[in-house]
Design an enzyme around this catalytic site. Sequence first.
Site, PDB file in Angstrom:
ATOM      1  N   HIS A  53     -38.726  26.559  20.176  1.00  0.00           N
ATOM      2  CA  HIS A  53     -37.663  26.744  21.335  1.00  0.00           C
ATOM      3  C   HIS A  53     -36.502  26.917  20.458  1.00  0.00           C
ATOM      4  O   HIS A  53     -35.700  25.895  19.917  1.00  0.00           O
ATOM      5  CB  HIS A  53     -37.976  24.730  21.050  1.00  0.00           C
ATOM      6  CG  HIS A  53     -36.924  24.166  21.989  1.00  0.00           C
ATOM      7  ND1 HIS A  53     -36.838  23.509  22.968  1.00  0.00           N
ATOM      8  CD2 HIS A  53     -35.730  24.503  22.735  1.00  0.00           C
ATOM      9  CE1 HIS A  53     -36.835  22.867  24.378  1.00  0.00           C
ATOM     10  NE2 HIS A  53     -35.389  23.724  23.472  1.00  0.00           N
ATOM     11  N   HIS A  55     -32.871  29.317  21.558  1.00  0.00           N
ATOM     12  CA  HIS A  55     -32.221  29.666  23.067  1.00  0.00           C
ATOM     13  C   HIS A  55     -31.744  31.397  22.222  1.00  0.00           C
ATOM     14  O   HIS A  55     -30.679  31.041  20.924  1.00  0.00           O
ATOM     15  CB  HIS A  55     -30.916  29.076  23.232  1.00  0.00           C
ATOM     16  CG  HIS A  55     -32.151  27.421  24.544  1.00  0.00           C
ATOM     17  ND1 HIS A  55     -31.830  27.779  25.223  1.00  0.00           N
ATOM     18  CD2 HIS A  55     -31.691  26.193  23.199  1.00  0.00           C
ATOM     19  CE1 HIS A  55     -32.543  26.369  25.731  1.00  0.00           C
ATOM     20  NE2 HIS A  55     -32.774  25.656  24.835  1.00  0.00           N
ATOM     21  N   LEU A  56     -31.912  32.516  22.682  1.00  0.00           N
ATOM     22  CA  LEU A  56     -30.940  33.668  21.873  1.00  0.00           C
ATOM     23  C   LEU A  56     -29.954  34.231  23.102  1.00  0.00           C
ATOM     24  O   LEU A  56     -29.500  34.909  22.347  1.00  0.00           O
ATOM     25  CB  LEU A  56     -32.201  34.928  22.607  1.00  0.00           C
ATOM     26  CG  LEU A  56     -33.013  34.222  20.562  1.00  0.00           C
ATOM     27  CD1 LEU A  56     -34.501  35.578  20.894  1.00  0.00           C
ATOM     28  CD2 LEU A  56     -33.006  34.644  19.323  1.00  0.00           C
ATOM     29  N   ARG A  57     -29.701  33.948  23.945  1.00  0.00           N
ATOM     30  CA  ARG A  57     -28.835  34.241  24.837  1.00  0.00           C
ATOM     31  C   ARG A  57     -28.495  35.263  25.585  1.00  0.00           C
ATOM     32  O   ARG A  57     -27.654  35.191  26.696  1.00  0.00           O
ATOM     33  CB  ARG A  57     -27.657  33.777  24.440  1.00  0.00           C
ATOM     34  CG  ARG A  57     -27.107  32.307  24.020  1.00  0.00           C
ATOM     35  CD  ARG A  57     -27.658  30.931  24.601  1.00  0.00           C
ATOM     36  NE  ARG A  57     -27.190  29.287  23.823  1.00  0.00           N
ATOM     37  CZ  ARG A  57     -27.230  28.674  24.579  1.00  0.00           C
ATOM     38  NH1 ARG A  57     -27.902  28.204  24.950  1.00  0.00           N
ATOM     39  NH2 ARG A  57     -26.824  27.074  23.523  1.00  0.00           N
ATOM     40  N   HIS A 172     -37.802  19.826  29.144  1.00  0.00           N
ATOM     41  CA  HIS A 172     -36.966  19.362  28.744  1.00  0.00           C
ATOM     42  C   HIS A 172     -36.745  18.093  30.776  1.00  0.00           C
ATOM     43  O   HIS A 172     -36.824  18.425  31.496  1.00  0.00           O
ATOM     44  CB  HIS A 172     -35.714  20.609  29.916  1.00  0.00           C
ATOM     45  CG  HIS A 172     -34.165  19.679  29.592  1.00  0.00           C
ATOM     46  ND1 HIS A 172     -33.576  20.205  28.027  1.00  0.00           N
ATOM     47  CD2 HIS A 172     -33.841  18.911  30.048  1.00  0.00           C
ATOM     48  CE1 HIS A 172     -32.612  19.268  28.327  1.00  0.00           C
ATOM     49  NE2 HIS A 172     -32.919  18.614  30.111  1.00  0.00           N
ATOM     50  N   HIS A 225     -37.869  18.195  22.736  1.00  0.00           N
ATOM     51  CA  HIS A 225     -36.908  17.236  22.001  1.00  0.00           C
ATOM     52  C   HIS A 225     -36.874  16.168  22.376  1.00  0.00           C
ATOM     53  O   HIS A 225     -36.248  15.439  23.186  1.00  0.00           O
ATOM     54  CB  HIS A 225     -35.588  17.808  22.726  1.00  0.00           C
ATOM     55  CG  HIS A 225     -35.421  18.796  23.161  1.00  0.00           C
ATOM     56  ND1 HIS A 225     -35.288  17.752  24.597  1.00  0.00           N
ATOM     57  CD2 HIS A 225     -34.835  19.947  23.949  1.00  0.00           C
ATOM     58  CE1 HIS A 225     -34.912  18.444  25.698  1.00  0.00           C
ATOM     59  NE2 HIS A 225     -35.538  19.799  25.467  1.00  0.00           N
ATOM     60  N   ASN A 271     -27.664  17.871  23.875  1.00  0.00           N
ATOM     61  CA  ASN A 271     -29.019  17.303  25.281  1.00  0.00           C
ATOM     62  C   ASN A 271     -30.492  17.081  25.087  1.00  0.00           C
ATOM     63  O   ASN A 271     -31.025  17.999  24.629  1.00  0.00           O
ATOM     64  CB  ASN A 271     -28.839  17.990  26.686  1.00  0.00           C
ATOM     65  CG  ASN A 271     -29.185  16.982  28.165  1.00  0.00           C
ATOM     66  OD1 ASN A 271     -29.387  15.905  27.167  1.00  0.00           O
ATOM     67  ND2 ASN A 271     -29.661  17.862  28.442  1.00  0.00           N
ATOM     68  N   ASP A 298     -34.360  23.603  18.743  1.00  0.00           N
ATOM     69  CA  ASP A 298     -33.519  23.872  19.541  1.00  0.00           C
ATOM     70  C   ASP A 298     -32.209  24.147  19.719  1.00  0.00           C
ATOM     71  O   ASP A 298     -31.293  23.828  20.078  1.00  0.00           O
ATOM     72  CB  ASP A 298     -33.242  23.113  20.812  1.00  0.00           C
ATOM     73  CG  ASP A 298     -33.080  22.849  21.776  1.00  0.00           C
ATOM     74  OD1 ASP A 298     -32.533  23.065  22.796  1.00  0.00           O
ATOM     75  OD2 ASP A 298     -32.851  21.289  22.736  1.00  0.00           O
ATOM     76  N   HIS A 302     -23.648  28.118  20.974  1.00  0.00           N
ATOM     77  CA  HIS A 302     -22.375  28.450  21.665  1.00  0.00           C
ATOM     78  C   HIS A 302     -21.379  29.044  20.544  1.00  0.00           C
ATOM     79  O   HIS A 302     -21.084  29.055  19.416  1.00  0.00           O
ATOM     80  CB  HIS A 302     -22.272  26.402  21.817  1.00  0.00           C
ATOM     81  CG  HIS A 302     -22.848  26.546  22.788  1.00  0.00           C
ATOM     82  ND1 HIS A 302     -22.990  26.984  24.105  1.00  0.00           N
ATOM     83  CD2 HIS A 302     -24.011  25.355  22.560  1.00  0.00           C
ATOM     84  CE1 HIS A 302     -24.068  25.909  24.995  1.00  0.00           C
ATOM     85  NE2 HIS A 302     -24.502  25.256  24.025  1.00  0.00           N
TER      86      HIS A 302
HETATM   87  O1  DOR Z   1     -28.196  20.522  24.042  1.00  0.00           O
HETATM   88  C1  DOR Z   1     -28.494  21.137  24.483  1.00  0.00           C
HETATM   89  N1  DOR Z   1     -28.707  22.723  24.346  1.00  0.00           N
HETATM   90  N2  DOR Z   1     -29.809  21.058  25.269  1.00  0.00           N
HETATM   91  C2  DOR Z   1     -30.890  21.407  25.851  1.00  0.00           C
HETATM   92  O2  DOR Z   1     -31.180  21.446  26.787  1.00  0.00           O
HETATM   93  C3  DOR Z   1     -30.359  23.334  26.782  1.00  0.00           C
HETATM   94  C4  DOR Z   1     -29.540  23.678  25.619  1.00  0.00           C
HETATM   95  C5  DOR Z   1     -28.641  25.171  25.660  1.00  0.00           C
HETATM   96  O3  DOR Z   1     -29.506  25.757  26.378  1.00  0.00           O
HETATM   97  O4  DOR Z   1     -27.057  25.230  25.213  1.00  0.00           O
HETATM   98 ZN    ZN Z   2     -33.540  20.929  25.978  1.00  0.00          ZN
HETATM   99 ZN    ZN Z   3     -33.504  23.750  24.687  1.00  0.00          ZN
END
Ligand code: DOR
Ligand code: ZN
Ligand code: ZN
Length: 417
Positions: A53, A55-57, A172, A225, A271, A298, A302
């Site tokens: 899990h 996020h590579l963006r 999720h 998560h 989240n 997760d 950012h």
């Molecule tokens: O904290 C989070 N960030 N929860 C998520 O479900 C999405 C993730 C994000 O993509 O930044």
């Molecule tokens: Zn999530």
């Molecule tokens: Zn996530």
Amino acid sequence: MILHNARAVLKDGVKKVDISIENGKIKKIASAIKGEGIDLGGLTVLPGLIDMHVHLREPGFEKKENIESGCRAAVKGGFTQICCMPNTKPVTDNKVVVSYIKNRAREVGLCKVHPVGAITEGQEGKNLAAIGAMKAAGAVALSEDGKTVVNTKLMANAMQYASDFGLICLCHCEDHALVDGGVVNEGYHSTLTGLKGSLRAAEDIVIAREICLAESLGVPVHICHVSTYSGVQLIRDAKKRGVQVTAETCPHYFTLTDEAIVGFDTDTKVNPPLREEKDRLAIIEGLRDGTLDCIVTDHAPHHYDDKNVEYDMAAFGISGIETSFALSYTQLVQGGVFTVEQLVEKMSAAPARILGLEGGAIEEGGVADLTIVDLNEEWKIDPALFESKGKNTPFKGRTVRGRVKMTVVDGEIKYKE
Ligand code: DOR
Ligand code: ZN
Ligand code: ZN
């Protein structure tokens, strides 16, 4: 390549061995193998860690992270395989984006990257995405991560189709109407800070729904998560009944509580939100008794601008891939909950099993994906030193134990400290 003097975490225990590697596979594991090689001096060798899990963006949010920076961060964190979530721009909801991610990751050539396809087109919750085409292009799972598929009928169809294609939905769980703009856990600390709270029920209701769907349809489902004590209990009960449910949690849920929000540090905004001590303890117990199958990060990088705003306005997420192993080792092994073998089960073997990936064990003939760590080294988390573009961590300044020294993917050294 020969690795001499390894303290290897094998299926039948921790052993002092040499490991020889040929053509990306483990050729031999023996007490002494002749030949030139690398002397590990007793460092611990783990099966390559797998983070299902991340996020590579990329595509779309390269200011936060891209495939290259994310993969550099992953191998620095000891991960040989990662799965990346589809909340990109455009959304990863078709074979073109899935192929793009796979090709770009191959060009970068660090860890293996497995795309997760969206459940609905554009993650808009209206029409199912092209599940079969994404599977054919290399998607290993489906998820609407970042949100929940609100329409229950659509979610039922998604789980059924996914299962027909040999895929699993990674859910999720968040009842958006009940969250209603909440940014932290509803409780003492939300009252103290004046920040808008969100009930555990907002998460639990959807965990319960996904379990009900999987049980009625007789298909597998995976819960993302998990952060609540009550969610752990729902999953434990479902497993007892034989529901094909698996679940993950993250280091921040077993290390922190919502007490961390009192300084209004937006890096604590995530989240689902950080919960209370009874949740944190239940998450640890859930990991211990097998209710929670695996540990994921997760990893949600950012940009500074997305976090350097009022708490209400800040983006949700923690950049976690470079701190996950050390936090887990410190909290769970040093903390006396797990042996290092049991931690490897949560961070490598279980995710491999859930998604049908190679790896998860060090064995002759198996893939030479290895994570080499110094379990005695203490270090201080400093986001300025992250490879990830996301410096957003509530763990800055914390001293942890367990340091990744080298990451080997398909027999090649992809990271060396
Ligand atoms: O904290 C989070 N960030 N929860 C998520 O479900 C999405 C993730 C994000 O993509 O930044
Ligand atoms: Zn999530
Ligand atoms: Zn996530």
